[in-house]
Design a protein around this motif. Structure first.
Motif, mmCIF file in Angstrom:
data_model
loop_
_atom_site.group_PDB
_atom_site.id
_atom_site.type_symbol
_atom_site.label_atom_id
_atom_site.label_comp_id
_atom_site.label_asym_id
_atom_site.label_seq_id
_atom_site.Cartn_x
_atom_site.Cartn_y
_atom_site.Cartn_z
ATOM 1 N N THR A 48 49.681 48.309 36.409
ATOM 2 C CA THR A 48 48.280 48.836 35.411
ATOM 3 C C THR A 48 47.062 47.362 35.881
ATOM 4 O OG1 THR A 48 49.280 49.936 34.006
ATOM 5 C CG2 THR A 48 47.219 48.898 33.370
ATOM 6 N N CYS A 49 46.071 47.733 36.113
ATOM 7 C CA CYS A 49 45.226 46.661 36.126
ATOM 8 C C CYS A 49 44.304 46.884 34.884
ATOM 9 C CB CYS A 49 44.285 46.842 37.334
ATOM 10 S SG CYS A 49 45.091 46.371 38.979
ATOM 11 N N TRP A 50 44.066 45.708 34.307
ATOM 12 C CA TRP A 50 43.453 45.601 32.892
ATOM 13 C C TRP A 50 41.899 45.248 33.244
ATOM 14 C CZ3 TRP A 50 44.655 48.619 29.097
ATOM 15 C CH2 TRP A 50 45.918 48.879 28.853
ATOM 16 N N ILE A 51 40.892 45.909 33.210
ATOM 17 C CA ILE A 51 39.405 45.668 33.495
ATOM 18 C C ILE A 51 38.859 45.000 32.299
ATOM 19 C CG2 ILE A 51 37.120 46.184 34.134
ATOM 20 C CD1 ILE A 51 38.385 48.733 35.398
ATOM 21 N N ARG A 52 38.515 43.624 32.549
ATOM 22 C CA ARG A 52 38.221 42.790 31.183
ATOM 23 C C ARG A 52 36.786 42.782 31.442
ATOM 24 N NH1 ARG A 52 41.593 39.312 28.720
ATOM 25 N NH2 ARG A 52 40.092 37.915 28.863
ATOM 26 N N ARG B 232 30.168 42.548 39.317
ATOM 27 C CA ARG B 232 31.465 42.116 39.299
ATOM 28 C C ARG B 232 32.209 43.032 38.519
ATOM 29 N NH1 ARG B 232 28.891 39.607 42.664
ATOM 30 N NH2 ARG B 232 29.107 37.141 43.003
ATOM 31 N N VAL B 233 33.497 43.212 38.981
ATOM 32 C CA VAL B 233 34.743 43.707 37.893
ATOM 33 C C VAL B 233 35.633 42.371 38.177
ATOM 34 C CG1 VAL B 233 36.687 45.427 37.971
ATOM 35 C CG2 VAL B 233 34.242 46.084 38.791
ATOM 36 N N TRP B 234 36.109 42.047 37.026
ATOM 37 C CA TRP B 234 37.276 41.087 36.620
ATOM 38 C C TRP B 234 38.349 41.928 36.072
ATOM 39 C CZ3 TRP B 234 34.543 36.481 33.692
ATOM 40 C CH2 TRP B 234 33.728 35.866 34.444
ATOM 41 N N TYR B 235 39.487 41.760 36.648
ATOM 42 C CA TYR B 235 40.621 42.197 35.934
ATOM 43 C C TYR B 235 42.027 41.689 36.065
ATOM 44 C CZ TYR B 235 41.417 43.117 41.009
ATOM 45 O OH TYR B 235 41.694 42.744 42.380
ATOM 46 N N LEU B 236 42.942 41.846 35.215
ATOM 47 C CA LEU B 236 44.258 41.256 35.112
ATOM 48 C C LEU B 236 45.268 42.029 35.530
ATOM 49 C CD1 LEU B 236 44.211 39.789 31.436
ATOM 50 C CD2 LEU B 236 44.313 38.646 33.735
ATOM 51 N N VAL B 237 46.266 41.921 36.185
ATOM 52 C CA VAL B 237 47.207 42.748 36.937
ATOM 53 C C VAL B 237 48.510 42.621 36.314
ATOM 54 C CG1 VAL B 237 48.337 43.299 39.271
ATOM 55 C CG2 VAL B 237 46.343 42.350 39.022
ATOM 56 N N ASP B 238 49.004 43.709 35.525
ATOM 57 C CA ASP B 238 50.493 43.956 35.080
ATOM 58 C C ASP B 238 51.171 44.562 36.229
ATOM 59 O OD1 ASP B 238 52.727 44.437 33.788
ATOM 60 O OD2 ASP B 238 51.524 44.847 31.782
ATOM 61 N N HIS B 239 51.938 43.819 36.929
ATOM 62 C CA HIS B 239 52.942 44.552 37.822
ATOM 63 C C HIS B 239 53.931 45.474 37.333
ATOM 64 C CE1 HIS B 239 50.884 42.394 41.334
ATOM 65 N NE2 HIS B 239 50.653 41.556 40.900
ATOM 66 N N ASN C 239 46.235 41.587 25.087
ATOM 67 C CA ASN C 239 46.924 42.141 24.005
ATOM 68 C C ASN C 239 48.154 41.088 23.419
ATOM 69 O OD1 ASN C 239 45.757 44.647 23.655
ATOM 70 N ND2 ASN C 239 47.653 45.739 24.600
ATOM 71 N N ARG C 240 47.556 39.832 23.431
ATOM 72 C CA ARG C 240 48.215 38.751 23.291
ATOM 73 C C ARG C 240 49.438 38.356 23.751
ATOM 74 N NH1 ARG C 240 48.173 39.569 16.787
ATOM 75 N NH2 ARG C 240 45.805 39.544 16.390
ATOM 76 N N GLU C 241 49.471 38.932 25.333
ATOM 77 C CA GLU C 241 50.389 38.556 26.282
ATOM 78 C C GLU C 241 50.096 38.013 27.578
ATOM 79 O OE1 GLU C 241 53.204 41.705 28.706
ATOM 80 O OE2 GLU C 241 52.738 42.541 26.731
ATOM 81 N N PRO C 242 50.320 36.727 27.736
ATOM 82 C CA PRO C 242 49.648 36.315 29.055
ATOM 83 C C PRO C 242 50.430 36.897 30.207
ATOM 84 C CG PRO C 242 51.331 34.845 27.796
ATOM 85 C CD PRO C 242 51.152 36.076 26.890
ATOM 86 N N LEU C 243 49.585 37.337 31.072
ATOM 87 C CA LEU C 243 50.244 37.960 32.222
ATOM 88 C C LEU C 243 50.381 36.961 33.349
ATOM 89 C CD1 LEU C 243 47.783 41.257 32.291
ATOM 90 C CD2 LEU C 243 50.415 41.102 31.621
ATOM 91 N N PRO C 244 51.585 36.999 33.910
ATOM 92 C CA PRO C 244 51.846 35.909 35.127
ATOM 93 C C PRO C 244 50.817 36.084 36.193
ATOM 94 C CG PRO C 244 53.264 37.988 35.333
ATOM 95 C CD PRO C 244 52.568 38.087 34.180
ATOM 96 N N GLN C 245 49.913 36.917 36.308
ATOM 97 C CA GLN C 245 49.105 36.818 37.205
ATOM 98 C C GLN C 245 47.600 36.203 37.159
ATOM 99 O OE1 GLN C 245 48.343 36.839 40.684
ATOM 100 N NE2 GLN C 245 49.782 38.311 40.721
ATOM 101 N N TRP C 246 47.149 35.648 38.129
ATOM 102 C CA TRP C 246 45.698 35.225 37.749
ATOM 103 C C TRP C 246 44.760 36.410 37.449
ATOM 104 C CZ3 TRP C 246 45.364 31.925 42.827
ATOM 105 C CH2 TRP C 246 46.102 30.948 42.822
ATOM 106 N N GLN C 247 43.573 35.915 37.016
ATOM 107 C CA GLN C 247 42.584 37.154 36.734
ATOM 108 C C GLN C 247 41.961 37.308 38.142
ATOM 109 O OE1 GLN C 247 39.866 38.323 33.214
ATOM 110 N NE2 GLN C 247 39.440 36.159 33.648
ATOM 111 N N TRP C 248 41.643 38.623 38.638
ATOM 112 C CA TRP C 248 40.949 38.574 39.736
ATOM 113 C C TRP C 248 39.704 39.204 39.660
ATOM 114 C CZ3 TRP C 248 43.081 38.901 45.090
ATOM 115 C CH2 TRP C 248 44.308 38.031 45.066
ATOM 116 N N GLN C 249 38.806 39.090 40.769
ATOM 117 C CA GLN C 249 37.488 39.374 40.608
ATOM 118 C C GLN C 249 37.185 40.330 41.890
ATOM 119 O OE1 GLN C 249 33.519 37.291 39.950
ATOM 120 N NE2 GLN C 249 33.841 36.583 42.061
#
Length: 119
Positions: free
Chosen positions: A104-108, A93-100, A75-85
């Motif tokens: 919430t984990c956003w499955i991309r 595979r499941v790739w996701y970003l983490v919003d601590h 949502n145009r907001e860089p998350l401070p965490q790496w993208q995980w797999q």
């Protein structure tokens, strides 16, 4: 959109766990394909991501992506965490970003085949 008859009921978040949400419609479709193809492995992925989305040290199945794939924006907001797999199957595979902050984990990306972008 509210759930209705016939929709899959997702398990509620465990106390202290992370919510898993889809960042795209394609990720939701890919997740459903994984659920049909590798039910037990997909459930294991869900449980692992919900409990500890960024394990330290990373595991053989759950680790941060590298290079240009490591950085993610939601949502145009860089998350401070790496993208995980999470490696669900040999190719799935499941790739996701983490919003601590929001736990919430956003499955991309979710899919049964190995993502071509990594080739």
């Amino acid at each position: 959109m509210s759930a209705k008859r016939g929709d899959r009921a997702a398990p509620p978040r465990r106390r202290g766990g992370y919510a898993l949400r889809f960042a795209t419609n394609d990720a939701a479709k890919g997740w459903e394909e994984l659920c049909h193809q590798a039910t037990a492995n997909t459930r294991a992925a869900f449980d692992a991501i919900e409990a500890d989305p960024c394990p330290a040290p990373p595991t053989s199945r759950q680790h941060p992506l590298k290079g240009s794939l490591a950085v993610g924006v939601h949502n145009r907001e860089p998350l401070p965490q790496w993208q995980w797999q999470y490696e669900v199957t040999a190719g799935g595979r499941v790739w996701y970003l983490v919003d601590h902050e929001r736990r919430t984990c956003w499955i991309r990306h979710a899919g049964t085949g190995h993502p071509r972008i990594t080739d």
